[in-house]
Motif scaffolding. Structure first.
Motif, PDB file in Angstrom:
ATOM      1  N   PHE A 194       0.690  -1.091  -0.043  1.00 34.92           N
ATOM      2  CA  PHE A 194       0.126   0.008   0.027  1.00 34.92           C
ATOM      3  C   PHE A 194       0.715   1.100   0.164  1.00 34.92           C
ATOM      4  CE2 PHE A 194      -3.241  -2.925   1.163  1.00 34.92           C
ATOM      5  CZ  PHE A 194      -4.457  -2.470   0.351  1.00 34.92           C
ATOM      6  N   LEU A 237      -4.978  -1.684  13.161  1.00 34.35           N
ATOM      7  CA  LEU A 237      -6.613  -2.235  13.627  1.00 34.35           C
ATOM      8  C   LEU A 237      -6.767  -3.451  12.682  1.00 34.35           C
ATOM      9  CD1 LEU A 237      -8.191   1.317  13.402  1.00 34.35           C
ATOM     10  CD2 LEU A 237      -7.907  -0.259  15.367  1.00 34.35           C
ATOM     11  N   ALA A 251      -4.489   1.732   9.701  1.00 32.03           N
ATOM     12  CA  ALA A 251      -5.325   0.652   9.288  1.00 32.03           C
ATOM     13  C   ALA A 251      -4.804  -0.874   9.647  1.00 32.03           C
ATOM     14  CB  ALA A 251      -5.817   0.808   7.757  1.00 32.03           C
ATOM     15  N   VAL A 301     -11.331   6.873  14.273  1.00 35.58           N
ATOM     16  CA  VAL A 301     -10.370   7.456  13.481  1.00 35.58           C
ATOM     17  C   VAL A 301     -10.420   6.924  12.228  1.00 35.58           C
ATOM     18  CG1 VAL A 301      -7.850   7.311  13.640  1.00 35.58           C
ATOM     19  CG2 VAL A 301      -9.360   7.908  15.758  1.00 35.58           C
ATOM     20  N   MET A 302     -10.483   5.528  12.165  1.00 39.53           N
ATOM     21  CA  MET A 302     -10.661   4.734  10.752  1.00 39.53           C
ATOM     22  C   MET A 302     -11.692   5.599   9.890  1.00 39.53           C
ATOM     23  SD  MET A 302      -9.690   1.048  10.517  1.00 39.53           S
ATOM     24  CE  MET A 302     -11.043  -0.031  11.435  1.00 39.53           C
ATOM     25  N   ALA A 347     -11.191  -3.113   8.564  1.00 38.36           N
ATOM     26  CA  ALA A 347      -9.715  -2.668   7.989  1.00 38.36           C
ATOM     27  C   ALA A 347      -9.278  -2.840   6.692  1.00 38.36           C
ATOM     28  CB  ALA A 347      -8.881  -3.400   8.956  1.00 38.36           C
ATOM     29  N   PHE A 380      -7.990  16.312  12.245  1.00 37.33           N
ATOM     30  CA  PHE A 380      -6.796  16.118  10.808  1.00 37.33           C
ATOM     31  C   PHE A 380      -6.938  17.001   9.864  1.00 37.33           C
ATOM     32  CE2 PHE A 380      -7.257  11.083  11.821  1.00 37.33           C
ATOM     33  CZ  PHE A 380      -6.744  11.398  13.041  1.00 37.33           C
ATOM     34  N   TRP A 422     -11.257   3.925  17.708  1.00 32.98           N
ATOM     35  CA  TRP A 422     -10.366   3.789  16.777  1.00 32.98           C
ATOM     36  C   TRP A 422     -11.211   3.574  15.618  1.00 32.98           C
ATOM     37  CZ3 TRP A 422      -5.716   5.256  16.978  1.00 32.98           C
ATOM     38  CH2 TRP A 422      -4.985   5.187  17.906  1.00 32.98           C
ATOM     39  N   VAL A 444     -10.435   8.448   8.394  1.00 39.78           N
ATOM     40  CA  VAL A 444      -9.225   8.516   7.475  1.00 39.78           C
ATOM     41  C   VAL A 444     -10.006   7.952   6.235  1.00 39.78           C
ATOM     42  CG1 VAL A 444      -7.678   6.630   6.936  1.00 39.78           C
ATOM     43  CG2 VAL A 444      -7.325   7.803   9.020  1.00 39.78           C
ATOM     44  N   VAL A 489      -2.850  16.581  15.048  1.00 36.18           N
ATOM     45  CA  VAL A 489      -3.043  14.796  14.944  1.00 36.18           C
ATOM     46  C   VAL A 489      -3.513  14.288  16.263  1.00 36.18           C
ATOM     47  CG1 VAL A 489      -2.133  12.673  14.052  1.00 36.18           C
ATOM     48  CG2 VAL A 489      -1.104  14.891  13.248  1.00 36.18           C
ATOM     49  N   VAL A 526      -8.959   3.702   0.728  1.00 35.13           N
ATOM     50  CA  VAL A 526      -7.870   4.717   0.686  1.00 35.13           C
ATOM     51  C   VAL A 526      -6.832   4.424  -0.382  1.00 35.13           C
ATOM     52  CG1 VAL A 526      -5.949   5.533   1.914  1.00 35.13           C
ATOM     53  CG2 VAL A 526      -8.139   5.129   3.027  1.00 35.13           C
ATOM     54  N   ALA A 527      -6.417   3.268  -0.715  1.00 33.95           N
ATOM     55  CA  ALA A 527      -5.335   3.134  -1.772  1.00 33.95           C
ATOM     56  C   ALA A 527      -6.052   2.970  -2.900  1.00 33.95           C
ATOM     57  CB  ALA A 527      -5.014   1.501  -1.584  1.00 33.95           C
ATOM     58  N   VAL A 566     -11.278  -0.160   4.721  1.00 34.66           N
ATOM     59  CA  VAL A 566     -10.443   1.160   4.852  1.00 34.66           C
ATOM     60  C   VAL A 566      -9.206   1.099   3.932  1.00 34.66           C
ATOM     61  CG1 VAL A 566      -9.110   2.574   6.432  1.00 34.66           C
ATOM     62  CG2 VAL A 566     -10.971   1.547   7.310  1.00 34.66           C
ATOM     63  N   LEU A 567      -8.377  -0.045   3.888  1.00 39.91           N
ATOM     64  CA  LEU A 567      -7.039  -0.049   2.981  1.00 39.91           C
ATOM     65  C   LEU A 567      -7.422  -0.084   1.562  1.00 39.91           C
ATOM     66  CD1 LEU A 567      -4.927  -2.517   4.871  1.00 39.91           C
ATOM     67  CD2 LEU A 567      -4.612  -0.205   4.349  1.00 39.91           C
ATOM     68  N   VAL A 568      -8.531  -0.574   1.209  1.00 40.21           N
ATOM     69  CA  VAL A 568      -9.022  -0.824   0.154  1.00 40.21           C
ATOM     70  C   VAL A 568      -9.216   0.855  -0.598  1.00 40.21           C
ATOM     71  CG1 VAL A 568     -10.657  -1.563  -2.180  1.00 40.21           C
ATOM     72  CG2 VAL A 568      -9.720  -3.039  -0.365  1.00 40.21           C
ATOM     73  N   THR A 586      -0.219   4.760  -1.025  1.00 40.09           N
ATOM     74  CA  THR A 586      -1.080   5.387  -0.176  1.00 40.09           C
ATOM     75  C   THR A 586      -0.286   6.236   1.111  1.00 40.09           C
ATOM     76  OG1 THR A 586      -2.155   3.429  -0.682  1.00 40.09           O
ATOM     77  CG2 THR A 586      -3.267   4.475   1.377  1.00 40.09           C
ATOM     78  N   LEU A 590      -5.009  11.900  18.379  1.00 40.53           N
ATOM     79  CA  LEU A 590      -5.232  10.489  18.250  1.00 40.53           C
ATOM     80  C   LEU A 590      -5.761  10.066  19.594  1.00 40.53           C
ATOM     81  CD1 LEU A 590      -2.509   9.037  16.139  1.00 40.53           C
ATOM     82  CD2 LEU A 590      -4.925   9.179  15.593  1.00 40.53           C
TER      83      LEU A 590
END
Lengths: 296, 345
Positions: free
Chosen positions: A80, A97, A94, B268-269, B314, B69, B265, B272, B74, B321-322, B317-319, A86, B76
């Motif tokens: 990523f 978590l 991410a 936060v995600m 999770a 943000f 948490w 994001v 930041v 954001v990327a 989120v990754l998919v 990213t 957290l």
């Protein structure tokens, strides 16, 4: 005398996971990767260590599995953050978590338990007794009889300092963080250097995780890294990545860990558990005071 | 906006596909599982009401993270701020005896005060000693965790209970429930509108946004960065504290161990994935809440454990954001190529 050796031993074993993860973090720090995924890598390592040790009846396989598990997290980070570009901060959050969710889920799926998994079938990493050193009167109990990972950690500190400051790879590593375009224009891919730094970080965090679940204690519990990855990040920032400085700072944190256990006789355990985190804040305070002086 | 919507929907679909693959590998039926998941969270009045109720702490902590943000800090520390806010509301509810129309606002304000106090600690450490809030808020989370654990184990411990928890708060402090609809949703919607207004329509919000975009430009333009920094920290802390207060007042009506769960948490995600957009935070908050609410039914109907949802979140989120970054690069590339072609002709 026993209290002091106990305190020192507590300090060493409290410092080890933080130190290993922080050394991993320092490689990425020098390579210019804002890596906050140490927490997740460590947690994954801890889980896979128990998995490997339990199913193969061998602590060695535990360590190997821990490294593989942690490396998988590092590879996701690479996919990523380096390949797909990213944001590193987002990827790290991410990933942490994801590690928490995945380990909890797998613990339930594979071991059928919630909360914590402990079983006599988990083989812990042995303590190493060094015949000659053990005979030294006071230091013997400290120098000998420590967990194998602790001896490995000492080696890793020396090796890291050597690699970062004395080898060609180390020079490139620092260049990748200091000025990536000029490294690229000299024919070395800075992306490749970053990938290597993350792989090293994965291996070291895997070791840290293995120590947590097979050395420090012999069980896996939900979220057992408990903020150690964050403390290790603080340690890296505090000493600007110098491996020797990290070793010193980690020992300091380990000491507060042991101190907390000692203080439990005088106050509720909830307060003694806060000690390492408060110590991190105090350390940050001194760091920022110094940074201000340097600027002035 | 359209680009965001497209990348969000594509991302969610890809994440659900990856989730289905994981299920297939483990021998579960993904269609049946997803059907159960969304049946228990979206279809019908009761599931929908529950999803809305559960979305409140997620959206509020998400808003806290988004505003922080987007404005620079930041922060957290939502997990800790949420806990301290919940503790303040609980203690207020234990010792204050007021009629409901007074007690409810007082408890809400108390929870916001608690959250702001905790984020204020981090803000002061930054202002006075230049300590990075990124690490201090994380450390304060752990400290708040242990502190509230101590508070419910000793000073405010319910003597009739077997595990650490406080007694129930004054019934006047309970948020009203109409049928299945919990009024904590109303408080959340109000808070959302206030924040939306401040952030998008008022000068203060404009200054925050500009500072978040380019703090040098903001400073040269005459914006008081330090003052805004403290304000943003306090406001976002209050939002997270409010989330904690509402959890106590709407749900168990007491502070019990593990009250904060993973709300903050997740928040936060959510911030994001929403790329710190406020409306995005609201929508993704509802989506995450639907996943979490449906997970109970999913576990009941199929054999898939509830924890699977954490993995799915999770992955989402990754998919997303990327995918967003990748989509942007793709679009920019085609634009650049077009320009190059135009010049060539």
């Amino acid at each position: 005398m026993n209290i002091i050796t106990g305190l020192i031993n507590g300090m060493i074993s409290g410092a080890t996971p933080i130190l290993l993860a922080a050394l991993g973090g320092t490689f990425t720090f020098y390579a210019g990767v804002f890596n906050i995924a140490m927490e997740g890598m460590m947690l994954t390592g801890a889980f896979f260590a128990v998995l490997g040790s339990y199913y193969f009846d061998s602590w060695l396989m535990g360590i190997v599995c821990a490294i593989i598990g942690s490396l998988m997290m590092a590879l996701i980070f690479i996919l990523f953050a380096v390949t797909l570009k990213t944001d590193e901060f987002v990827t790290g959050i991410a990933l942490n978590l994801f590690a928490l969710g995945a380990t909890t889920y797998m613990m339930r799926q594979i071991f059928n338990v919630k909360g914590a998994f402990s079983n006599p079938g988990i083989v812990p990493i042995p303590r190493i007794h060094i015949p000659l050193l053990a005979k030294i009167p006071i230091l013997g109990n400290i120098l000998s009889g420590q967990n194998l990972i602790i001896y490995i950690t000492v080696l890793v500190v020396i090796l890291s300092a050597f690699i970062i400051f004395k080898t060609r790879f180390g020079l490139r590593l620092r260049a990748a963080g200091y000025n990536a375009p000029s490294l690229d224009s000299s024919g070395v891919s800075s992306a490749k250097i970053r990938i290597w730094s993350l792989i090293i970080c994965g291996v070291l965090c895997g070791l840290a995780g293995a120590f947590l679940s097979l050395g420090y204690v012999t069980l896996f519990s939900e979220n057992m890294s408990a903020g150690r990855g964050w403390i290790s990040l603080a340690a890296v920032i505090l000493v600007n990545g110098n491996p020797w400085g990290i070793a010193l700072i980690s020992l300091l944190f380990g000491f507060t860990d042991g101190l907390g256990l000692l203080l439990q006789q005088y106050m509720p355990s909830q307060f003694t558990s806060m000690v390492p985190y408060v110590a991190t804040l105090i350390a940050l305070y001194f760091y920022s005071i110094q940074a201000r002086k340097r600027k002035a | 906006m359209q680009r965001k919507l497209i990348s969000g929907i594509i991302g969610i679909l890809i994440a659900l596909l990856i989730g289905a693959l994981i299920m297939l590998v483990q021998g579960y039926n993904p269609i049946q599982t997803y059907a159960a998941l969304f049946n228990f969270s979206l279809f019908g009045f009761y599931p929908l009401a529950t999803t809305l109720r559960n979305s409140v702490p997620l959206i509020l902590t998400g808003l806290s993270a988004s505003v922080a943000f987007a404005s620079g800090p930041v922060n957290l520390g939502q997990p800790g701020q949420l806990l301290i806010g919940a503790l303040f509301a609980t203690v207020g509810g234990l010792y204050l005896d007021l009629p409901a129309f007074l007690l409810i606002p007082v408890l809400i304000l108390l929870s916001m005060l608690g959250g702001a106090l905790w984020s204020g600690v981090a803000a002061m450490l930054r202002k006075w000693f230049n300590m990075d809030e990124f690490i201090t808020t994380l450390m304060l989370n752990m400290i708040a965790d242990f502190f509230t654990y101590w508070a419910i184990s000793y000073p405010f411990f319910d003597r009739s209970a077997y595990s650490p928890m406080t007694p129930q708060i004054n019934t006047n402090g309970w948020l009203p429930i109409w049928g299945e609809f919990n009024s904590n949703v109303i408080v959340m919607v109000l808070a959302f509108f206030v924040i939306y207004l401040v952030f998008n329509r008022l000068t203060a919000g404009y200054e925050w946004r500009i500072t978040g975009h380019n703090s040098l430009f903001a400073r040269l333009g005459g914006i008081k960065i330090d003052k805004n920094y403290v304000t943003v920290m306090l406001v976002t802390g209050a939002l997270a504290g409010l989330a904690g207060g509402l959890v106590v007042m709407a749900g168990p009506h007491r502070f019990l161990k593990g009250l904060g769960a993973n709300y903050a948490w997740d928040g936060v995600m959510i911030a994001v994935v929403a790329n710190n957009g406020l409306i995005g935070t609201l929508l993704y908050g509802l989506f995450f809440s639907a996943l979490q609410t449906g997970s109970l039914g999913m576990e009941l109907i199929t054999a898939v454990p509830r924890e699977f949802i954490q993995v799915l979140q999770a992955v989402t989120v990754l998919v997303i954001v990327a995918g967003r970054g990748y989509l942007d690069i793709l679009i920019d590339k085609t634009i650049a190529r077009q320009k190059a072609r135009e010049r060539a002709t």
